[in-house]
Design an enzyme around this catalytic site. Structure first.
Site, PDB file in Angstrom:
ATOM      1  N   ASN A 174      -6.491  -0.166  -4.964  1.00  0.00           N
ATOM      2  CA  ASN A 174      -6.745  -1.103  -4.636  1.00  0.00           C
ATOM      3  C   ASN A 174      -8.333  -1.753  -4.585  1.00  0.00           C
ATOM      4  OD1 ASN A 174      -6.526  -3.990  -3.436  1.00  0.00           O
ATOM      5  ND2 ASN A 174      -7.482  -3.118  -1.599  1.00  0.00           N
ATOM      6  N   GLU A 175      -8.540  -2.692  -5.685  1.00  0.00           N
ATOM      7  CA  GLU A 175      -9.912  -3.250  -5.863  1.00  0.00           C
ATOM      8  C   GLU A 175     -11.069  -1.888  -5.991  1.00  0.00           C
ATOM      9  OE1 GLU A 175     -10.634  -5.800  -2.627  1.00  0.00           O
ATOM     10  OE2 GLU A 175      -9.293  -7.372  -3.502  1.00  0.00           O
ATOM     11  N   TRP A 229       0.683  -1.159  -0.008  1.00  0.00           N
ATOM     12  CA  TRP A 229       0.002  -0.201   0.133  1.00  0.00           C
ATOM     13  C   TRP A 229       0.896   1.102   0.164  1.00  0.00           C
ATOM     14  CZ3 TRP A 229      -2.913  -3.358  -1.505  1.00  0.00           C
ATOM     15  CH2 TRP A 229      -3.920  -3.682  -1.108  1.00  0.00           C
ATOM     16  N   TYR A 250     -11.103 -14.805  -4.737  1.00  0.00           N
ATOM     17  CA  TYR A 250     -11.467 -14.911  -3.606  1.00  0.00           C
ATOM     18  C   TYR A 250     -12.778 -15.492  -3.522  1.00  0.00           C
ATOM     19  CZ  TYR A 250      -7.949 -11.834  -1.556  1.00  0.00           C
ATOM     20  OH  TYR A 250      -6.694 -11.343  -1.018  1.00  0.00           O
ATOM     21  N   TRP A 307      -1.879 -13.552  -1.303  1.00  0.00           N
ATOM     22  CA  TRP A 307      -2.525 -12.894  -0.344  1.00  0.00           C
ATOM     23  C   TRP A 307      -2.402 -13.676   1.018  1.00  0.00           C
ATOM     24  CZ3 TRP A 307      -3.575  -7.641   0.182  1.00  0.00           C
ATOM     25  CH2 TRP A 307      -4.068  -7.258   1.503  1.00  0.00           C
ATOM     26  N   GLU A 316      -3.806 -11.257  -6.432  1.00  0.00           N
ATOM     27  CA  GLU A 316      -4.250 -11.622  -5.097  1.00  0.00           C
ATOM     28  C   GLU A 316      -5.197 -12.917  -5.078  1.00  0.00           C
ATOM     29  OE1 GLU A 316      -6.596  -8.830  -2.482  1.00  0.00           O
ATOM     30  OE2 GLU A 316      -5.358  -7.179  -2.742  1.00  0.00           O
TER      31      GLU A 316
END
Ligand SMILES: *[C@@H]1O[C@H](CO)[C@@H](O)[C@H](O)[C@H]1NC(C)=O
Ligand SMILES: *[C@@H]1O[C@H](CO)[C@@H](O)[C@H](O)[C@H]1NC(C)=O
Ligand SMILES: *[C@@H]1O[C@H](CO)[C@@H](O)[C@H](O)[C@H]1NC(C)=O
Ligand SMILES: *[C@@H]1O[C@H](CO)[C@@H](O)[C@H](O)[C@H]1NC(C)=O
Ligand SMILES: *[C@@H]1O[C@H](CO)[C@@H](O)[C@H](O)[C@H]1NC(C)=O
Ligand SMILES: *[C@@H]1O[C@H](CO)[C@@H](O)[C@H](O)[C@H]1NC(C)=O
Length: 385
Positions: A210-211, A98, A286, A349, A319
């Site tokens: 991020n996302e 990050w 995920y 991740w 990820e």
């Protein structure tokens, strides 16, 4: 628990045998790459794409890496050095971190923050509890030839994110992408970070967010934002790659009608990948949080690989994680990624270690160094290649 542990180790053995088959054809190429890293550790060649592969120090290969979102927030240099030493030993070449920590008021507990967004003002913190912590990470990565992906804002409220901007400047999580005031603040922050490290040999790529998601939005919202932000970054630093950092949603190639393939989050993977200032595609994996089963993974990887091959840009599986049976399931996904033309690298991740402050954050996806899962997925699979 016990039973599943035994099953897990058997599955691990099976996965390791499969992995060692894979290593036979990978080994020569990667040994050359490792020797090359040592020789050329200060080489001026920025990481880049070459067809559907990534190149690091001029060497095209399949690369493995990981995510450590917290490394820029560590306050002890020795902890940063320890983690990067461990990564260097492990053969993990790419590290995604990050590059943001947005707050709405100055922390009183010594917490590291990079930008304060307050009452319509933005102030970047270049102090010792601010970007100097990121400076240390970048310098430490340079010394060990670890290549960083640095990300500029979070969709989620962890470490500030889009919420921190809308709290200070108004608007919503969807209007964030089109607010001229907010985009100006965001670009000023990007400029502060990019100009600090654009000459560093440690940069793999810059990443917009991020996302990023924009639920219910016309896909042109994120498309336009990704096009203008990536063009802006290229104007500051034409030498380094730029990616979006999205989860890979919105893709009709091989679609099975499940939620991740839909355009519901305002993302169109292939359309965004076609932006000429975006160098490679990113996707996450995920299944449990997306309401699909783990067996969804292989098709998801294949669909992105196909879209990346069509765009002639590599995909990064940046990820992926499961909470149980990490060795079997994640090992399988990585194998698929390796075997599928169009996927150039993967980052699991997330990495875990034991620092002066104790164990690093555990979100149940964490793979701690020294555990059986680490041995299976990293030591036996990456380091010995
Ligand atoms: C770096 O690698 C290249 C091969 O790609 C080699 O020709 C060159 O000599 C290396 N540089 C150094 C400083 O060893
Ligand atoms: C990309 O890498 C694969 C194996 O990892 C190799 O077969 C292929 O030739 C490479 N392509 C280029 C353009 O380097
Ligand atoms: C924000 O900026 C304005 C104008 O520069 C200034 O008057 C105000 O005090 C600032 N607010 C904060 C919280 O710093
Ligand atoms: C992240 O994106 C989702 C989907 O658009 C949205 O529901 C959520 O509020 C966003 N997070 C924040 C902190 O804005
Ligand atoms: C999305 O935006 C584009 C361009 O702004 C427009 O042509 C299109 O009709 C919009 N789509 C929807 C579903 O509103
Ligand atoms: C972390 O390391 C410390 C020593 O540095 C040790 O006391 C502690 O037990 C370790 N924790 C774990 C979970 O391994």
């Amino acid at each position: 628990m016990k039973v599943s542990t035994i099953l897990l180790s058997i599955a691990c053995l099976v996965a390791q045998v499969a992995a060692s088959n894979l290593n036979i054809h990978q080994i020569g190429k990667s040994r050359d790459a490792r020797a090359h890293f040592r020789r050329n550790s200060t080489s001026g060649d920025a990481p880049s794409t070459h067809g559907l592969n990534f190149t690091i120090n001029g060497q095209a290969d399949y690369f493995a890496g990981t995510n450590i979102y917290w490394i820029g927030y560590l306050t002890d240099d020795a902890d940063v050095d320890l983690v990067l030493d461990h990564l260097h030993e492990s053969g993990l070449h790419i590290l995604r971190i990050w590059g943001f920590s947005d707050v709405n008021s100055k922390p009183t507990d010594g917490k590291v923050y990079f930008q304060i967004l307050q009452n319509g003002n933005a102030t970047i913190n270049t102090g010792s509890d601010g970007l100097q912590r990121l400076d240390y990470v970048v310098a430490a990565a340079e010394k060990r030839d670890i290549k960083l992906i640095i990300n500029f804002v979070n969709n989620w409220s962890d470490y500030g994110g889009i919420d921190a901007y809308t709290t200070a400047f108004g608007g919503s999580s969807t209007s964030w992408y089109t607010s001229p005031t907010i985009q100006d603040v965001y670009q000023k922050y990007i400029k502060a970070v990019v100009s600090r490290y654009s000459q560093s040999s440690a940069i793999f790529a810059w990443e917009l967010a991020n996302e990023p998601r924009c639920r219910g939005c016309n896909i042109s919202v994120i498309y336009n934002w990704a096009a203008s932000t990536s063009a802006y970054i290229k104007s500051l630093d034409p030498k380094h790659m730029v990616a979006i950092g999205d989860e890979g949603f919105g893709l009709d190639v091989g679609a099975d009608g499940s939620y991740p393939f839909t355009y519901a989050e305002g993302l169109d993977f292939a359309k965004n990948l076609a932006i000429d200032t975006i160098d490679f595609g990113t996707f996450h994996l995920y299944p449990s949080t997306w309401g699909v089963s783990n067996s969804f993974g292989d098709g998801w990887i294949a669909a992105h690989a196909k879209a990346c091959a069509a765009a002639q840009k590599p995909c990064l599986m940046e990820e992926y994680g499961v909470k149980t049976e990490k060795c079997t399931i994640e090992g399988q996904w990585r194998q698929t990624a390796l075997d599928t033309k169009g996927i150039g690298a993967d980052l699991f991740w997330q990495y875990g270690d034991n620092l002066s402050t104790g164990n690093t954050p555990n979100d149940d996806y964490t793979i701690y160094r020294g555990t059986d899962d680490y041995k299976c997925l990293v030591t036996d699979n990456v380091a010995n290649r």
